[in-house]
Design a protein around this motif. Structure first.
Motif, PDB file in Angstrom:
ATOM      1  N   THR A   1       5.152   5.903  11.741  1.00  0.00           N
ATOM      2  CA  THR A   1       4.480   7.058  11.153  1.00  0.00           C
ATOM      3  C   THR A   1       5.076   7.256   9.766  1.00  0.00           C
ATOM      4  O   THR A   1       6.275   7.488   9.641  1.00  0.00           O
ATOM      5  N   PRO A   2       4.262   7.137   8.709  1.00  0.00           N
ATOM      6  CA  PRO A   2       4.798   7.309   7.354  1.00  0.00           C
ATOM      7  C   PRO A   2       5.308   8.730   7.125  1.00  0.00           C
ATOM      8  O   PRO A   2       4.880   9.667   7.801  1.00  0.00           O
ATOM      9  N   SER A   3       6.175   8.887   6.160  1.00  0.00           N
ATOM     10  CA  SER A   3       6.716  10.212   5.847  1.00  0.00           C
ATOM     11  C   SER A   3       5.625  11.096   5.247  1.00  0.00           C
ATOM     12  O   SER A   3       4.609  10.606   4.749  1.00  0.00           O
ATOM     13  N   ILE A   4       5.849  12.396   5.267  1.00  0.00           N
ATOM     14  CA  ILE A   4       4.867  13.319   4.686  1.00  0.00           C
ATOM     15  C   ILE A   4       4.865  13.241   3.165  1.00  0.00           C
ATOM     16  O   ILE A   4       3.878  13.604   2.527  1.00  0.00           O
ATOM     17  N   ASN A   5       5.948  12.754   2.568  1.00  0.00           N
ATOM     18  CA  ASN A   5       6.014  12.577   1.109  1.00  0.00           C
ATOM     19  C   ASN A   5       5.376  11.265   0.666  1.00  0.00           C
ATOM     20  O   ASN A   5       5.114  11.072  -0.513  1.00  0.00           O
ATOM     21  N   GLY A   6       5.194  10.360   1.597  1.00  0.00           N
ATOM     22  CA  GLY A   6       4.600   9.066   1.291  1.00  0.00           C
ATOM     23  C   GLY A   6       5.641   8.006   1.005  1.00  0.00           C
ATOM     24  O   GLY A   6       6.763   8.306   0.613  1.00  0.00           O
ATOM     25  N   GLU A   7       5.247   6.771   1.238  1.00  0.00           N
ATOM     26  CA  GLU A   7       6.145   5.641   1.000  1.00  0.00           C
ATOM     27  C   GLU A   7       5.328   4.382   0.761  1.00  0.00           C
ATOM     28  O   GLU A   7       4.200   4.256   1.233  1.00  0.00           O
ATOM     29  N   LYS A   8       5.914   3.468   0.014  1.00  0.00           N
ATOM     30  CA  LYS A   8       5.274   2.185  -0.253  1.00  0.00           C
ATOM     31  C   LYS A   8       5.625   1.236   0.884  1.00  0.00           C
ATOM     32  O   LYS A   8       6.794   1.073   1.225  1.00  0.00           O
ATOM     33  N   ILE A   9       4.610   0.623   1.460  1.00  0.00           N
ATOM     34  CA  ILE A   9       4.788  -0.350   2.531  1.00  0.00           C
ATOM     35  C   ILE A   9       4.509  -1.724   1.930  1.00  0.00           C
ATOM     36  O   ILE A   9       3.503  -1.917   1.241  1.00  0.00           O
ATOM     37  N   LYS A  10       5.401  -2.699   2.178  1.00  0.00           N
ATOM     38  CA  LYS A  10       5.259  -4.034   1.595  1.00  0.00           C
ATOM     39  C   LYS A  10       5.369  -5.102   2.668  1.00  0.00           C
ATOM     40  O   LYS A  10       6.100  -4.940   3.642  1.00  0.00           O
ATOM     41  N   LEU A  11       4.652  -6.204   2.421  1.00  0.00           N
ATOM     42  CA  LEU A  11       4.664  -7.332   3.336  1.00  0.00           C
ATOM     43  C   LEU A  11       4.462  -8.605   2.525  1.00  0.00           C
ATOM     44  O   LEU A  11       3.582  -8.648   1.656  1.00  0.00           O
ATOM     45  N   ASN A  12       5.272  -9.628   2.779  1.00  0.00           N
ATOM     46  CA  ASN A  12       5.096 -10.915   2.092  1.00  0.00           C
ATOM     47  C   ASN A  12       4.287 -11.860   2.966  1.00  0.00           C
ATOM     48  O   ASN A  12       4.496 -11.931   4.180  1.00  0.00           O
TER      49      ASN A  12
ATOM     50  N   CYS B   1       0.860  -1.179   0.000  1.00  0.00           N
ATOM     51  CA  CYS B   1       0.000   0.000   0.000  1.00  0.00           C
ATOM     52  C   CYS B   1       0.896   1.230   0.000  1.00  0.00           C
ATOM     53  O   CYS B   1       2.105   1.140   0.234  1.00  0.00           O
ATOM     54  N   PHE B   2       0.307   2.367  -0.282  1.00  0.00           N
ATOM     55  CA  PHE B   2       1.016   3.642  -0.233  1.00  0.00           C
ATOM     56  C   PHE B   2       0.502   4.375   0.993  1.00  0.00           C
ATOM     57  O   PHE B   2      -0.711   4.504   1.191  1.00  0.00           O
ATOM     58  N   ALA B   3       1.417   4.830   1.851  1.00  0.00           N
ATOM     59  CA  ALA B   3       1.046   5.504   3.099  1.00  0.00           C
ATOM     60  C   ALA B   3       1.762   6.834   3.197  1.00  0.00           C
ATOM     61  O   ALA B   3       2.941   6.946   2.855  1.00  0.00           O
ATOM     62  N   LYS B   4       1.033   7.847   3.674  1.00  0.00           N
ATOM     63  CA  LYS B   4       1.660   9.139   3.948  1.00  0.00           C
ATOM     64  C   LYS B   4       0.929   9.786   5.107  1.00  0.00           C
ATOM     65  O   LYS B   4      -0.201   9.425   5.437  1.00  0.00           O
ATOM     66  N   SER B   5       1.604  10.741   5.734  1.00  0.00           N
ATOM     67  CA  SER B   5       1.014  11.407   6.889  1.00  0.00           C
ATOM     68  C   SER B   5       1.151  12.914   6.754  1.00  0.00           C
ATOM     69  O   SER B   5       1.960  13.413   5.970  1.00  0.00           O
ATOM     70  N   ASP B   6       0.352  13.618   7.536  1.00  0.00           N
ATOM     71  CA  ASP B   6       0.466  15.067   7.597  1.00  0.00           C
ATOM     72  C   ASP B   6       1.633  15.447   8.501  1.00  0.00           C
ATOM     73  O   ASP B   6       2.037  14.667   9.376  1.00  0.00           O
ATOM     74  N   THR B   7       2.159  16.624   8.322  1.00  0.00           N
ATOM     75  CA  THR B   7       3.219  17.136   9.186  1.00  0.00           C
ATOM     76  C   THR B   7       2.741  17.122  10.636  1.00  0.00           C
ATOM     77  O   THR B   7       1.615  17.517  10.920  1.00  0.00           O
ATOM     78  N   GLY B   8       3.575  16.646  11.523  1.00  0.00           N
ATOM     79  CA  GLY B   8       3.256  16.635  12.950  1.00  0.00           C
ATOM     80  C   GLY B   8       2.433  15.446  13.410  1.00  0.00           C
ATOM     81  O   GLY B   8       2.048  15.376  14.580  1.00  0.00           O
TER      82      GLY B   8
END
Length: 90
Positions: free
Chosen positions: A45-56, A10-17
């Motif tokens: 807490t995901p980065s504010i720019n977003g990141e791909k999270i993976k799990l097998n 999935c793609f996850a991102k968060s707001d600042t703070g």
């Protein structure tokens, strides 16, 4: 399918703070035996720019997979999008 491995992402991102944390968690417990696969990513807490999270996830016991987007309370907002399941070729 039993014996196959799948990538859940999935793609996850968060707001600042943001102080809340997110975890991708998968299991095959259907309440009917046999079951037994339970895997998860660490809470973060995901980065504010977003990141791909993976799990097998390897289907060892049955043809079920339950995908959870777990959240621990905190301030701010975490956005999850583009949830995918892909069979990994061995």
């Amino acid at each position: 399918e039993i014996g196959k491995t799948y990538e859940i992402s999935c793609f996850a991102k968060s707001d600042t703070g943001t102080t809340g944390m997110f975890q991708l968690w998968c299991h095959d417990d259907t309440g009917v035996k046999p079951d037994g696969v339970n895997v998860s990513t660490p809470f973060k807490t995901p980065s504010i720019n977003g990141e791909k999270i993976k799990l097998n996830f390897k289907a060892d016991y049955n043809k079920s997979i339950r995908i959870h987007l777990q959240y621990t309370p905190g301030q701010g907002r975490i956005e999850i999008s583009d949830v995918r399941i892909s069979e990994l070729k061995t």
